[in-house]
Design an enzyme around this catalytic site. Structure first.
Site, PDB file in Angstrom:
ATOM      1  N   ARG A   1     -73.560 -22.277  92.758  1.00 54.26           N
ATOM      2  CA  ARG A   1     -74.187 -23.589  92.875  1.00 54.26           C
ATOM      3  C   ARG A   1     -73.441 -24.490  93.855  1.00 54.26           C
ATOM      4  NH1 ARG A   1     -79.060 -26.027  91.355  1.00 54.26           N
ATOM      5  NH2 ARG A   1     -78.752 -28.237  90.916  1.00 54.26           N
TER       6      ARG A   1
ATOM      7  N   SER B   1     -59.720 -20.184  61.755  1.00 55.25           N
ATOM      8  CA  SER B   1     -60.136 -21.574  61.901  1.00 55.25           C
ATOM      9  C   SER B   1     -60.036 -22.027  63.357  1.00 55.25           C
ATOM     10  CB  SER B   1     -59.264 -22.460  61.008  1.00 55.25           C
ATOM     11  OG  SER B   1     -59.553 -23.820  61.229  1.00 55.25           O
TER      12      SER B   1
ATOM     13  N   GLU C   1     -67.154 -17.151  56.253  1.00 54.79           N
ATOM     14  CA  GLU C   1     -65.853 -16.496  56.015  1.00 54.79           C
ATOM     15  C   GLU C   1     -64.738 -17.529  55.853  1.00 54.79           C
ATOM     16  OE1 GLU C   1     -65.688 -13.336  55.486  1.00 54.79           O
ATOM     17  OE2 GLU C   1     -67.594 -12.644  56.296  1.00 54.79           O
TER      18      GLU C   1
END
Lengths: 684, 684
Positions: A324, A400, A442
């Site tokens: 681009r 996490s 989970e």
């Protein structure tokens, strides 16, 4: 449709030329780095072999799937699930091959839970007799199973589930009963429409001779829930799909209620727990069962897959923003200078390049976790449980951090591509929508950090309480060293020395650990008042592990040529310094980084990005993500971005076969059809 | 289906009781704050009046729309667009009423561009004669118009568009021609399937007597593109919809190519520019036209709407997390204590409450921008252009910051709700998907910050170069004050004094402005090397304005009772200190905040959240967002979360009317139908 567009070409320079040039001007080899990343387990060979088979199947073409209604989209997923399972038979695929096929087809299959949680739970919790009965049926897919634990009102807190399994001594059977609406099972994949069996978690209740009931917490039962002929739910069971979601719409997440539904004594999975059928007494092992191990394995896979998902987003973003062009350089002295590649702007680099670096870090970290899991498993089989709590805590912290990084990172990549990033040609729409489940499943990413923090506090307690003793525990030793020197300034050279950079992360972790220990253990502050601190502590551990593993993996990789290693080291530095910058004050406050270094960070980060930039296309190429998986006009390997966007819109879009009646005074929607708006709604 | 679920109730405490209790225990009045927020323009009365009408229409029920295929979803949007326009006729709605209807129905309507950019451009750029011809047709919807500027290869850089309009002196007409594929118009809403006319931006090219062409940059033409009878594109025009996107799937974003398509001389909108039909010479006004004004108005609306969108996400998140219970307090001494509301955890508060505060800030800021725009417009009409550049720059900074805050914030709210936040019952799925267009449209958020920064650098130059002179410009005066004292420590009491907190934001802005001025003006660094710094500078300005406007709006609101004002002031402090915390080192480095304050921040933020928590439900209630707009099981006003989730799944989900054949050896998908997977794909 007119054919004059067929004779048009995109403006120069065109995508293929640009990418060819990008690939040639960088001295590093995508092939070399690809082998370095994936050679250990035959990933690339497997990918090539399975891909060749999938690409021959018309049913697995992805071009039109985003057009479908939910019901049709789900039907398509069922058809694909069956086809892939048949391909497994035909080609004699291993489980890894089968999983590779699903990875490439890239949609949650409605059969997913059958071979995952259903089978795994039978393997782990069923007795030998039960396994002998069930496993052959499972392997042959004679039955289809799911896993039903989470309920409408309880997910994270498993102890709070409401479904009851009451023991009836008369008939020597259990009675499954949902006492409330919120006791309904909820979210259980593969169960909503597909499974005829399920592992059902229910609170075991045994009658007391004195008349009341005593509860023995959630236990696992294997239960037939649908008729094998009609596929309708059995009497006393209500099951269905919960409806459309943010993503995962190819999965039949379930609700399920039981109304005094009777199951035999043999339904209780009894490898570890037992209800005596004669006396109705309950027994369980004295030591709690080590089930953390397999959870760590699942999380290692999640972290590794997070790397693949992020690499995919970065691949699309890097290739497209390299192609681009937008705006000339306003300081250029040439009046007719050409427009700059969007990737040459630091405002694009700062979003994409640290994420590309993160993909490598997640890959190495997933692999390290997997090795850790293997080692710990071997130790456990030899009766050594020492490392179990460590890797369980660490895996919480990493799950996490890493899934949050990827979930956020995919969207950052998508947005970095401006308008076309919002279009379906990005190939990131479904990825984004599906991936956003990961921060929650989970173990919710803001909840499980407590597990990691809890373990770290224990280690800091051990270090503080026996600071002069010899200790084998690596974390305790490090914390002891911190405690001895914490009033000094360690003086890490984070800009000049890679080892020091890692050490600064460890120092900051130890410092946060000490503060948290001081608050909780010394000053007895309430746990719930410390949750934000606990979350930071967990993040600091995960970041430290991520950074150290990144560096160690590069140093220990003998196969890397010096130029490749140097570029990867730059990626390591970029990721580490980006994290330091985001948490500058935290690093400063504990002395892990000095002010002069912090002040130099912006220029240093910009210089690193400028060094990495020429290699960006080769770096994403090294992930070897096939076009079939990318399904992206913007991210195609050959760079034919605009041709592909045009093709999808002009040739494939079914909406363009409908001519509308735009007159608002007229009820008719499709020109000449007489069909009104209500006709559409009544279809459902 | 069995009816035993109908007799089940959710566990206690139930949602309605919880919310009643939440509402009663807080002394502040949602009604009072609602009036304070919205009384100025009759927003609440309009909302109530229009809502009553919409809710009677079966076509406007939202429950099943997420189930539809793209084609059907678009048809439904067309039907709704027509219906709402008819309701406008029937009820004599004003433009504001009509816009309120679309806000409540909450989907981008395929007619959107007609009454927006199409009409606005005619109003602003057409000559009086042209307006006399076109406006009546537009107002009556006799024609439907769109706005075609962006192309496949050019969006931000409008000067780069490739479509050409060549003047043909022979026939006295223009020839529209797309020389390349990338010259295709792209993204143009309302054009893909609906419009028969469009404003077309094309590079005007005039023939030279010497033989070549001279270009006069992009100009606006009004062009008929579809036949008014057949609704098919005219010869020489190819138009269609670009396909599915991340969101906005009820909008027909277009591609459009022209093949030597002839349009009359009258097509050029000629309020400001002109091509003499006789001589073919071009003329334009000496001064560039002031079109910034209306862009500022559009951006004021975007910022204001960002507040409404964020308030909506916060409403859902606060109500649901107040109801949702999970885990007992591990430090509780009562063995049978009940589970805690999720909103009582600081890890949930830290995600939701600062965003609730941000919603208020965005609301006040949008209003302030609108007033600013009105004032500047009046000034311009009196020939005073002094403030135009200021509000244009500021509106860039604010559009960038505010839409990023909301786009990120909606997702943060969604994730804060754990599993159910991922479900369709959140009501945030379509909001999230649609809203994610905002950081890109009307100026990409990472690109337009240059405009803001450029203006600020000019002001700092003025301050630095004439630091002792008297000056009327407020920003220059402030910068002068900073320059005089920048070697001192201002010693702001950011934790104890609200005015000081605002002053610390202004100080940090001035400091960043000085650094950037020094780099660009004094040291002549390249603009493109400073983009990250420019972006920070713009953010700092927007944050400073946001914070100051928040405080000023509270102080100047006479109608607020002391308890309400105090809670809103706490929200102001929470938002401001959360921003300070995120950029701690930047505030420290320039002396805007001292170390002692930074070290006290975490506890201060936690204390503020604890103070705000009891009022959270009343605070979101004060936004008065109707259930119809929320369309959320989790965020319902009455708190019947679980009943609604159950109802949607059990009663409304069409997938549950399909019984599948799970046997992978059998091609059949729907039990007994014989229908295979390929049948689904071939539907498209």
């Amino acid at each position: 449709m007119p054919d004059f567009p067929d004779n048009l070409r995109p403006r120069e320079p065109n995508g293929p030329d640009i990418l060819r040039n990008e690939r040639e001007r960088s001295p590093i080899s995508a092939q070399e780095i690809g082998v370095h990343l994936f050679s250990h387990d035959g990933f690339l060979q497997r990918q090539a072999r399975v891909l060749a088979i999938l690409q021959r199947e018309p049913l697995l073409k992805k071009t039109q799937q985003s057009q479908l209604s939910r019901v049709d989209r789900f039907k398509l997923a069922v058809a694909r699930g069956k086809l892939i399972r048949r391909l497994q038979d035909i080609h004699g695929w291993s489980l890894e091959d089968y999983q590779m096929a699903h990875y490439l087809v890239d949609e949650p299959t409605p059969y997913h839970l059958h071979m995952q949680m259903f089978r795994t739970t039978v393997l782990e919790q069923a007795s030998d007799d039960q396994q002998a009965f069930w496993l052959p049926k499972i392997e042959r897919w004679d039955i289809i199973g799911a896993y039903a634990q989470t309920e409408l009102a309880h997910g994270s807190n498993v102890q709070g589930i409401e479904l009851e399994a009451r023991w009836d001594p008369q008939t020597r059977s259990f009675v499954l009963h949902s006492p409330t609406l919120t006791a309904s099972k909820w979210w259980n994949g593969t169960l909503g429409r597909m499974a005829n069996h399920a592992i059902v978690m229910a609170k075991l209740r045994l009658p007391q001779s004195s008349g009341g009931w005593v509860s023995h917490g959630p236990q696992a039962f294997i239960v037939q829930v649908r008729d094998l002929e009609s596929h309708l739910p059995l009497d006393g069971v209500v099951i269905g799909d919960i409806g459309t979601k943010y993503g995962y719409n190819t999965m039949d997440n379930a609700f399920m209620l039981f109304n005094n539904f009777r199951i035999p004594h043999s339904a209780l999975l009894c490898r570890y727990v037992r209800v005596d059928p004669a006396t109705g007494t309950f027994s369980k092992p004295e030591k709690p069962v080590a089930v953390y191990g397999s959870m760590t394995n699942v999380r290692a896979r999640i972290v590794h897959d997070a790397g693949l998902a992020l690499a995919r987003a970065a691949t699309v973003a890097v290739r497209y923003t390299a192609i681009r062009r937008q705006f000339r350089d306003r300081d250029s002295l040439e009046p007719n200078s050409s427009e700059l590649a969007v990737l040459d702007y630091s405002t694009v680099q700062i979003r994409v390049l640290p994420l590309l670096a993160a993909a490598f870090a997640l890959h190495y970290t997933g692999r390290a976790m997997y090795h850790s899991y293997q080692r710990t498993r071997d130790e456990i089989e030899r009766g050594n449980f020492a490392n179990l709590a460590y890797i369980h805590g660490l895996s919480s912290a990493l799950k996490s951090l890493c899934t949050t990084m990827t979930a956020d990172g995919i969207e950052v990549c998508r947005r970095s591509m401006g308008g076309h990033g919002f279009g379906g040609g990005s190939g990131l729409v479904q990825l984004n929508n599906d991936y956003l489940a990961k921060p929650t499943v989970e173990g919710d990413n803001w909840m499980i950090t407590q597990q990691a923090a809890s373990f770290i506090i224990k280690k800091m307690s051990a270090a503080a309480e026996a600071s002069s003793e010899f200790c084998e525990d690596k974390m305790v030793v490090e914390f002891q060293a911190f405690l001895q020197h914490r009033d000094t300034t360690p003086g890490f050279d984070v800009l000049g020395n890679d080892e020091d950079l890692c050490a600064s992360f460890r120092w900051r972790l130890a410092s946060l650990a000490y503060e948290t220990y001081d608050a909780r253990i010394v000053n007895k502050r309430r746990w719930n008042d410390l949750l934000l601190q606990l979350h930071r502590l967990s993040e600091a551990q995960a970041q430290s592990f991520l950074i150290s593993t990144f560096l160690e993996s590069l140093i220990s990789s003998r196969e890397l040529s010096p130029p490749a290693r140097e570029v990867l080291l730059d990626l390591f530095r970029l990721l580490a310094l980006t994290i330091v910058k985001a948490d500058s004050y935290e690093f400063l406050r504990c002395g892990a980084v000095e002010r002069a270094s912090l002040d130099a960070l912006p220029n240093r980060i910009q210089a690193l990005m400028a060094r990495i930039r020429p290699h960006a296309v080769n770096l994403v190429d090294s992930w070897m993500i096939p076009d079939y998986l990318l399904d992206s006009a913007l991210g195609r390997f050959d760079g034919r971005v605009y041709e592909d966007l045009w093709h999808r819109a002009y040739k494939l879009n079914p909406l363009n076969r409908v001519t509308f009646n735009p007159d608002y005074r007229n009820d008719e929607i499709v020109k000449g059809s007489g069909e009104t708006g209500m006709a559409i709604l009544s279809k459902i």
